[in-house]
Design a protein around this motif. Structure first.
Motif, short mmCIF file in Angstrom:
data_model
loop_
_atom_site.label_atom_id
_atom_site.label_comp_id
_atom_site.label_asym_id
_atom_site.label_seq_id
_atom_site.Cartn_x
_atom_site.Cartn_y
_atom_site.Cartn_z
N TRP A 14 5.70 -1.01 -7.17
CA TRP A 14 4.43 -1.45 -6.93
C TRP A 14 3.97 -2.25 -8.27
O TRP A 14 4.07 -1.63 -9.15
CB TRP A 14 3.56 -0.26 -6.63
CG TRP A 14 2.12 -0.69 -6.75
CD1 TRP A 14 1.36 -1.75 -6.39
CD2 TRP A 14 1.00 0.15 -6.99
NE1 TRP A 14 0.11 -1.77 -6.33
CE2 TRP A 14 -0.41 -0.49 -6.92
CE3 TRP A 14 0.97 1.41 -7.67
CZ2 TRP A 14 -1.57 -0.08 -7.18
CZ3 TRP A 14 -0.17 1.98 -8.27
CH2 TRP A 14 -1.29 1.39 -8.02
N VAL A 27 5.64 -4.56 -3.66
CA VAL A 27 4.35 -4.46 -3.34
C VAL A 27 3.56 -5.22 -4.35
O VAL A 27 3.71 -4.74 -5.38
CB VAL A 27 3.90 -3.36 -2.96
CG1 VAL A 27 2.30 -3.34 -2.42
CG2 VAL A 27 4.97 -2.74 -1.80
N SER A 35 -0.39 -5.69 -5.50
CA SER A 35 -1.79 -5.59 -5.18
C SER A 35 -2.82 -6.18 -6.23
O SER A 35 -2.44 -6.41 -7.38
CB SER A 35 -2.25 -3.97 -5.33
OG SER A 35 -2.14 -3.30 -6.51
N ASN A 91 -5.79 2.08 1.68
CA ASN A 91 -4.77 2.76 0.72
C ASN A 91 -3.71 3.81 1.75
O ASN A 91 -2.60 4.14 1.38
CB ASN A 91 -5.69 3.79 -0.27
CG ASN A 91 -4.82 4.00 -1.44
OD1 ASN A 91 -5.39 3.68 -2.46
ND2 ASN A 91 -3.70 4.18 -1.50
N LEU A 146 -1.11 3.52 -5.14
CA LEU A 146 -0.17 3.51 -4.11
C LEU A 146 1.14 4.39 -4.77
O LEU A 146 1.39 4.61 -6.07
CB LEU A 146 0.59 2.04 -4.13
CG LEU A 146 -0.05 1.26 -2.90
CD1 LEU A 146 -1.38 0.75 -3.41
CD2 LEU A 146 0.79 -0.12 -2.80
N ILE A 190 4.45 1.52 4.19
CA ILE A 190 5.14 0.32 3.72
C ILE A 190 6.55 1.08 3.17
O ILE A 190 6.69 1.96 2.77
CB ILE A 190 4.63 -0.23 2.23
CG1 ILE A 190 3.05 -0.83 2.62
CG2 ILE A 190 5.49 -1.37 1.75
CD1 ILE A 190 2.46 -1.66 1.52
N ILE A 247 -1.25 -7.11 -1.02
CA ILE A 247 -2.53 -6.13 -0.74
C ILE A 247 -3.54 -7.04 -1.60
O ILE A 247 -3.52 -6.92 -2.90
CB ILE A 247 -2.24 -4.75 -1.05
CG1 ILE A 247 -1.02 -4.27 -0.20
CG2 ILE A 247 -3.38 -4.13 -0.67
CD1 ILE A 247 -0.90 -2.77 -0.73
N THR A 283 -0.78 2.05 3.16
CA THR A 283 0.07 1.56 2.23
C THR A 283 1.20 2.76 2.14
O THR A 283 2.42 2.32 1.89
CB THR A 283 -0.38 1.53 0.85
OG1 THR A 283 -1.06 2.61 0.48
CG2 THR A 283 -1.31 0.37 0.80
#
Length: 294
Positions: free
Chosen positions: A82, A66, A68, A54, A77, A60, A122, A57
């Motif tokens: 995300w 992203v 996950s 974590n 995040l 990024i 992720i 991240t």
């Protein structure tokens, strides 16, 4: 047992405060993430794998998409683009292929995630057949981060190339760097430390032995993190992207000093850390000047 996770994730500067890792190690991983390299975090139960994941991240790029994938929601995040996904248990009797009604596995989520055009994938934890899809994605250019239960690079490779995962050695080579984190005793206190960071150069198809470059190693006597060898990944980035390796080394030094200054000036909140890193991606000179680095 009940596992209770903090709602506010640990930031890179908090990991420095706890001496879980060092500014230089984090700056190195920041550069790897920016240049879309694949990173795996290894360790035992409660060693701090997810906490470290974590923390990484935050590095990024803000423009990246992203995705996950987890079986239990643990990641949090601070990223505007995300897409979190969580596996779901099924109900009733299993069908002919062993799935229950309504069941959504990590394997299903990972397959579908590539339709969402992610810049980074992720995985909360790799256990089984989802590893095949993940490493195929790595090989086809989808930078990925994840965790896995293993105490060394050799143990990880053995888990990946033997049943039930059964990956080929050439696919394992898609992985660029491996962080090993574990619990240790320092002056009678239980602490978590990034024990080593190794770069995978190649895996022999016949012997299944790995050729690695140990970039960083933790010294338990001094409780310090030492850079043991030159980074092979930096050489790879330089060749692939036409960047002078001296530029990468210079960037490593600047980001090390920036993270150190952020720690010294008590920049610990996720909001502030995210804002500074995002601003660095837009105009690094402004951020470096503000922290009196250049």
């Amino acid at each position: 047992s009940i596992r209770k996770f903090t709602k506010v994730p640990w930031t890179p500067t908090q990991l420095i405060q706890l001496n879980t890792t060092s500014p230089r190690v984090l700056a190195y991983l920041w550069l790897l993430i920016e240049h879309e390299k694949n990173i795996m975090i290894l360790g035992g139960t409660a060693s701090g794998k997810t906490t470290l994941l974590n923390g990484l991240t935050f590095f990024i790029p803000p423009s990246a998409r992203v995705v996950s994938i987890e079986d239990t929601r643990e990641l949090s995040l601070y990223h505007t683009n995300w897409l979190p996904s969580v596996a779901r248990a099924g109900v009733g009797l299993a069908n002919i292929i062993g799935q229950k009604y309504g069941e959504v596995t990590l394997f299903d989520l990972l397959k579908e995630s590539f339709r969402q055009r992610p810049d980074y994938v992720i995985i909360g934890e790799i256990r089984g057949k989802e590893a095949f899809v993940l490493f195929q994605g790595m090989a086809s250019g989808h930078p990925s981060l994840g965790t896995m239960h293993a105490d060394s690079v050799d143990t990880m490779i053995k888990r990946l190339i033997t049943p039930p995962i059964n990956l080929s050695a050439s696919l394992v080579e898609s992985l660029d760097a491996v962080c090993v984190i574990n619990q240790a005793k320092i002056k009678g206190y239980s602490v978590r430390r990034v024990r080593e960071i190794s770069e995978i150069k190649n895996v022999d198809e016949q012997t299944k032995q790995s050729n690695i470059n140990q970039a960083f190693i933790w010294d338990p006597k001094t409780d310090a993190f030492n850079q043991s060898q030159e980074s092979e990944i930096f050489k790879k980035i330089a060749q692939e992207q036409g960047i002078d390796i001296q530029v990468l080394q210079r960037e490593l030094e600047l980001r090390t000093r920036l993270l150190q200054r952020m720690y010294e000036t008590s920049v610990f909140s996720p909001q502030r850390v995210t804002a500074i890193i995002n601003e660095y991606y837009k105009d690094p000179n402004i951020v470096l000047s503000r922290f009196n680095i250049i």
